[in-house]
Design an enzyme around this catalytic site. Structure first.
Site, mmCIF file in Angstrom:
data_model
loop_
_atom_site.group_PDB
_atom_site.id
_atom_site.type_symbol
_atom_site.label_atom_id
_atom_site.label_comp_id
_atom_site.label_asym_id
_atom_site.label_seq_id
_atom_site.Cartn_x
_atom_site.Cartn_y
_atom_site.Cartn_z
ATOM 1 N N ARG A 147 0.782 -1.233 0.000
ATOM 2 C CA ARG A 147 0.000 0.000 0.000
ATOM 3 C C ARG A 147 0.816 1.287 0.000
ATOM 4 O O ARG A 147 0.261 2.372 0.086
ATOM 5 C CB ARG A 147 -1.004 0.042 1.163
ATOM 6 C CG ARG A 147 -1.992 -1.096 1.125
ATOM 7 C CD ARG A 147 -3.157 -0.946 2.050
ATOM 8 N NE ARG A 147 -2.814 -0.562 3.406
ATOM 9 C CZ ARG A 147 -3.703 -0.170 4.303
ATOM 10 N NH1 ARG A 147 -4.970 -0.107 3.994
ATOM 11 N NH2 ARG A 147 -3.340 0.152 5.522
ATOM 12 N N ASP A 148 2.155 1.198 -0.078
ATOM 13 C CA ASP A 148 2.969 2.413 -0.095
ATOM 14 C C ASP A 148 4.244 2.208 -0.902
ATOM 15 O O ASP A 148 5.333 2.598 -0.483
ATOM 16 C CB ASP A 148 3.290 2.857 1.337
ATOM 17 C CG ASP A 148 3.820 4.291 1.410
ATOM 18 O OD1 ASP A 148 3.620 5.062 0.451
ATOM 19 O OD2 ASP A 148 4.434 4.629 2.435
ATOM 20 N N VAL A 149 4.110 1.580 -2.070
ATOM 21 C CA VAL A 149 5.265 1.395 -2.948
ATOM 22 C C VAL A 149 5.579 2.756 -3.553
ATOM 23 O O VAL A 149 4.748 3.344 -4.250
ATOM 24 C CB VAL A 149 4.969 0.356 -4.047
ATOM 25 C CG1 VAL A 149 6.147 0.240 -5.005
ATOM 26 C CG2 VAL A 149 4.632 -0.995 -3.429
#
Length: 180
Positions: free
Chosen positions: A96-98
């Site tokens: 969810r935070d690449v």
């Protein structure tokens, strides 16, 4: 606070369950004199964000082969997380935070995905309730709180690919975070 301690411990437990050469390894979590810590693998290098900044300043593009290698290694890490087997049951994990800040390039040529702080098992009830991550790399559905599917990580990897091939210019650079 108790809430933050639980969030920290949840990240640590999830991170410790991952064992892949392209994901930073968490060795231990604990408390020392009232302060909680997470001991992780030491990585000597720089983040993709730092590399992008240096390349932009020099007006120097990253060779396409290097871009392919970096993104390929990120995709290997995501494939592992998305196919995770947790205690004998397939439990996909969505990062969810690449983003460039969460990709480390080591001096030995390794590419490591960092910071599973907002990652969740797809099955978690809370996995889609909050919009978390960096807006520039979020899939459109993630803005609406629909962050349970691994496809949002693939969108972010595609955004990184676009950014790297575009000379390190930040993906969606025309729009500010509020617009996004």
């Amino acid at each position: 606070s108790e809430r933050h301690r639980e969030m920290f411990l949840e990240e640590a437990r999830l991170s410790m369950s991952l064992d892949h050469s392209n994901i930073v390894k968490v060795h231990e979590v604990g408390e020392f004199e009232g302060a909680w810590y997470m001991a992780m693998e030491w990585l000597d290098g720089l983040t993709l964000a730092q590399l992008n900044t240096m390349l932009r300043e020099r007006e120097q593009p990253l060779p396409a082969g290097v871009v392919g290698y970096i993104v390929g290694q990120i995709l290997r890490a995501l494939a592992y997380a998305h196919e995770a087997d947790h205690r004998g049951t397939k439990q996909p994990i969505v990062h969810r935070d690449v983003s460039p800040q969460n990709v480390m390039l080591t001096v030995t040529g390794d590419v490591k995905l960092l910071d599973f702080g907002i990652a969740r098992f797809v099955s978690d009830e809370s996995s889609g309730l909050y919009v978390k991550g960096k807006p520039r790399y979020m899939a459109p559905e993630q803005f609406h709180g629909l962050s349970r599917e691994p496809s949002i990580d693939l969108f972010a990897a595609g955004a990184l690919l676009h950014e790297l091939l575009d000379g390190g210019r930040v993906f969606r650079w025309q729009a500010g975070d509020k617009q996004l």
